[in-house]
Each structure stands twice: as structure tokens, then as C-alpha cells.
Design a protein around this motif. Structure first.
Motif, short mmCIF file in Angstrom:
data_model
loop_
_atom_site.label_atom_id
_atom_site.label_comp_id
_atom_site.label_asym_id
_atom_site.label_seq_id
_atom_site.Cartn_x
_atom_site.Cartn_y
_atom_site.Cartn_z
N VAL A 59 0.84 -1.21 0.00
CA VAL A 59 0.00 0.00 0.00
C VAL A 59 0.87 1.24 0.00
CG1 VAL A 59 -1.66 1.33 1.35
CG2 VAL A 59 -1.96 -1.15 1.10
N VAL A 82 -5.14 2.09 4.25
CA VAL A 82 -5.09 2.65 2.90
C VAL A 82 -5.48 4.12 3.03
CG1 VAL A 82 -5.95 2.50 0.54
CG2 VAL A 82 -5.77 0.42 1.93
N THR A 128 -8.16 -0.38 7.51
CA THR A 128 -8.86 0.90 7.40
C THR A 128 -8.70 1.43 6.00
OG1 THR A 128 -8.51 1.43 9.74
CG2 THR A 128 -9.00 3.27 8.27
N ILE A 129 -9.81 1.79 5.36
CA ILE A 129 -9.79 2.23 3.96
C ILE A 129 -10.31 3.65 3.87
CG2 ILE A 129 -10.65 1.78 1.65
CD1 ILE A 129 -11.02 -1.20 2.67
N PHE A 134 -11.31 2.33 -3.79
CA PHE A 134 -10.70 1.06 -3.39
C PHE A 134 -11.57 -0.10 -3.84
CE2 PHE A 134 -10.36 -2.50 -0.46
CZ PHE A 134 -8.99 -2.67 -0.34
N THR A 163 -14.38 1.24 6.47
CA THR A 163 -14.34 2.01 5.23
C THR A 163 -14.79 3.43 5.51
OG1 THR A 163 -16.61 1.57 4.50
CG2 THR A 163 -14.94 -0.08 3.94
N VAL A 168 -16.07 2.62 -2.78
CA VAL A 168 -15.31 1.42 -2.48
C VAL A 168 -16.17 0.20 -2.79
CG1 VAL A 168 -13.94 2.60 -0.74
CG2 VAL A 168 -15.98 1.35 -0.03
#
Length: 358
Positions: A59, A82, A128-129, A134, A163, A168
Motif C-alpha cells: 500500500v 489505505v 482501514t480504507i 478502493f 471504510t 469502495v
């Protein structure tokens, strides 16, 4: 003890090969090859045969545009973030099954943080996004926190995935945990962030799909673990802002459990920090509901009554779906159902259509 369940689901239009440039998704694929266009490819392999051995390293290297992170079979432990400055990241498992690639950690809300205090619910997330756009395909995200092994920890919320980015999408992905497994959220209370889940499997017990995101679950299996208690748990805990007309939508899903009949609720309204504007929405339509859900499918949350939330069903079936007269089991009218659809939840001003293109 947490009981793991494997779910085989149809692959759909998106395949591992399509995400890695049309080549066969195998452990022998050459690392570092471009995908064509503006995408680049990074291979992660635990045995050191790829570009990186860890997910976070890959990442961190995903700079300068969209990147596909192709992950060879194995279990990858450690927190993954991310960030918002890494948009367009795709993670694809190169195994044959969703369980061949597992990305996991094992922290809970009450787990001591080396920096001081405890991690909290948000900090407990294995992944964690925050990066927009994504995508993930054909893998498993898990929080392996063992409640029985840590009786000293009473705050047991343990998030597998959080998220907060917009647009996503997850296809053929498993989310494993107990309490608070999947935190579908946004960066701020009044910020809309959309998330799409197709052919996925989510398991947990208490509030295991929660948050304020606009999230669509299509053709997913939602499995409530048996805690051996009454109540046995709650599937959703939405905190949708009052200004957002779209919270959680489940379409053509299956709600399953090994828990006793009528011991699990479909949801309860979460008001973070007692926010009166968090008027949560969960809509479940055209889905099979097993007998673990009782005649009264929704529950109050503390002093917040469930009838004040935006909870409704439409054309569900199965032993746990028999509608009773309102207000115990609110049902959409056909006219209302025509406005509570997958496109209505996802499109937005930019016309995002992952349900058509993934």
C-alpha cells in the motif's frame, strides 16, 4: 470461541485474472508487470517471492495512480491502512478461494495501545480504507481478537474492516469477526461515502454491520454467530445522518445463523455520541431470512427507540421473514420500494455503477 464458516459464491463478472491484466491469477505470475493503461501491479507474497512480503508495504508503494496489489495465498498479519492519498487501490487474492488469502489483526477496543490508553473501536480495525475507489476481490479480512482468551477486556468491539472512502467495492470477500465486524462509515457525519458489496460473506454477532455509509449488499450472505445468549445479537447498527436518504440496503441476500429461533434482531439504531441527527436506515428486500429472526425484528438501542429509525423490509421470504402487522415489522409499499433500489443508493451525481461494471 468463534466458529468459522466457509461460503462458496459465484464469481460473477469480476475475476482475479481480469484484475491482473487478463493473465491467469496464479502464484507463479511474474511480479511487477504493468497492467496496461495507467494501472501498475504489485505482487505480495509471504515467502518473499513477490515485490513485498507485507500488505502495508505494498500500500505504501501504491503511489502515482491506480495500483493492483495481487496477493499470493497466505495469512498476512498486521494492521493495514489505505490512506486518502492512495486512491484507486485494488487488492485481489490470487488463490482459488476467498479463504486462501487472509488479511488480519487481533485488536479490540479495549486492547492496550502501546502509545497509551486503548485502541478504541476505530483503532481496532484490522484494515482501514480511506482511499477513494478502493476495490477488493477474492480474499478474507478478519479481526482475530479472541474474546474468551481476554476476559479482562470488556470493550470487545473488534473491527475487521473500516471504510471511510467513497466508491469502495468488494466482490467475493469474506469479513470475519464477532462484535462490530464491518464498520461502513464516512469521513464526517454529513459526508456521503458509498460502498458496494457483492457475493460477499459477513459474519459476527453484535452490531456486526454498522456505521453511517451508504452501503449496498447484493447477493451476500450475512451470518449471525451463536453467542448462546438472549438476545443473541444484532445484525446492523446504522447511524445514517438525517440528511442522507440512503443508508444500508440489502438486496437478494441470505440472513443465516445457527442461533436459536427468534433470538437475533435485524438491527438497532446507533446514535454515536448521542447524536440526534443519526437517524439510521436499514432496508432489506427480496432476501431470505432464517428463523433466528423473530416476529419483532428490530430493537431499541438504549434510550433510542427503533420506530424512530428508518427500518423496513420488502418481499422477503423464509421462516424468519413472515411479516406481522405494522409497526412490529414495517414493510415498504410497492411505490416506496421503487425508490429503494441498488441504483438509487449508488449512482449519485457521478453515476457510479459498480453493480453494472464489476
Amino acid at each position: 470461541m468463534r466458529r468459522r464458516t466457509f461460503l462458496g459464491l459465484s464469481t460473477g463478472a469480476l475475476t482475479a485474472a481480469s484484475l491482473v491484466g487478463g493473465r491467469a491469477a496464479s502464484a507463479s505470475a511474474s511480479p511487477g508487470l504493468p497492467l496496461g493503461g495507467h494501472e501498475r501491479r504489485i505482487v505480495v507474497a509471504a515467502d518473499g517471492s513477490g515485490d513485498f512480503a507485507g500488505i502495508q508495504e505494498a500500500v505504501d508503494a501504491a503511489v502515482g495512480g491506480d495500483t493492483v496489489i495481487a496477493v499470493r495465498p497466505g495469512t498476512y498479519m498486521g494492521r493495514v491502512v489505505v490512506p486518502s492519498d492512495r486512491p484507486g487501490v485494488t487488492m485481489v487474492g490470487l488463490g482459488r478461494r476467498m479463504g486462501d488469502v487472509v488479511i488480519a489483526d487481533d485488536r479490540a477496543n479495549g486492547t492496550p495501545n502501546p502509545a497509551g490508553g486503548t485502541w478504541g473501536t476505530t483503532g481496532s480495525a484490522s484494515v482501514t480504507i480511506d482511499g477513494a475507489g478502493f476495490r477488493a476481490h477474492n480474499l478474507t479480512f478478519a479481526n482475530l481478537f479472541d474474546e474468551a482468551a481476554h476476559p479482562e477486556i470488556t470493550n470487545r468491539q473488534a473491527v475487521a474492516v473500516l471504510t471511510r472512502g467513497d466508491r469502495v467495492a468488494f466482490t467475493r470477500v469474506r469479513f470475519l469477526g464477532n462484535q462490530d465486524t464491518l464498520y461502513a462509515n464516512s469521513s464526517a457525519a454529513t459526508t456521503v461515502a458509498r460502498a458496494y458489496f457483492r457475493d460477499c460473506y459477513v459474519e459476527g454477532d453484535v452490531d456486526f454491520i454498522f456505521g453511517r455509509a451508504t452501503a449496498v449488499f447484493e447477493r451476500c450472505r450475512v451470518h449471525s454467530l451463536d453467542r448462546g445468549s438472549i438476545p443473541n445479537g444484532y445484525v446492523t447498527a446504522p447511524s445514517t445522518d438525517i440528511g442522507n436518504p440512503h443508508g444500508f440496503l440489502f438486496a437478494r441476500c441470505a440472513f443465516t445463523s445457527d442461533a436459536a429461533a427468534a433470538t437475533v434482531f435485524l438491527g438497532r439504531p446507533w446514535h454515536p455520541s448521542q447524536d440526534p441527527n443519526a437517524i439510521g436506515q436499514t432496508i432489506i428486500r427480496d432476501s431470505r431470512i432464517e428463523a433466528h429472526i423473530g416476529a419483532t425484528a428490530w430493537s431499541d438501542f438504549g434510550t433510542w427507540p427503533w420506530p424512530d429509525a428508518r427500518f423496513a423490509e420488502y418481499r422477503n421470504f423464509g421462516p424468519g421473514a413472515a411479516p406481522s402487522p405494522d409497526p412490529d415489522r414495517p414493510q415498504l409499499t410497492p411505490a416506496e420500494a421503487a425508490t429503494q433500489t441498488v441504483p438509487a443508493f449508488l449512482r449519485g451525481a457521478d453515476g457510479w455503477a459498480p453493480d453494472r461494471h464489476l
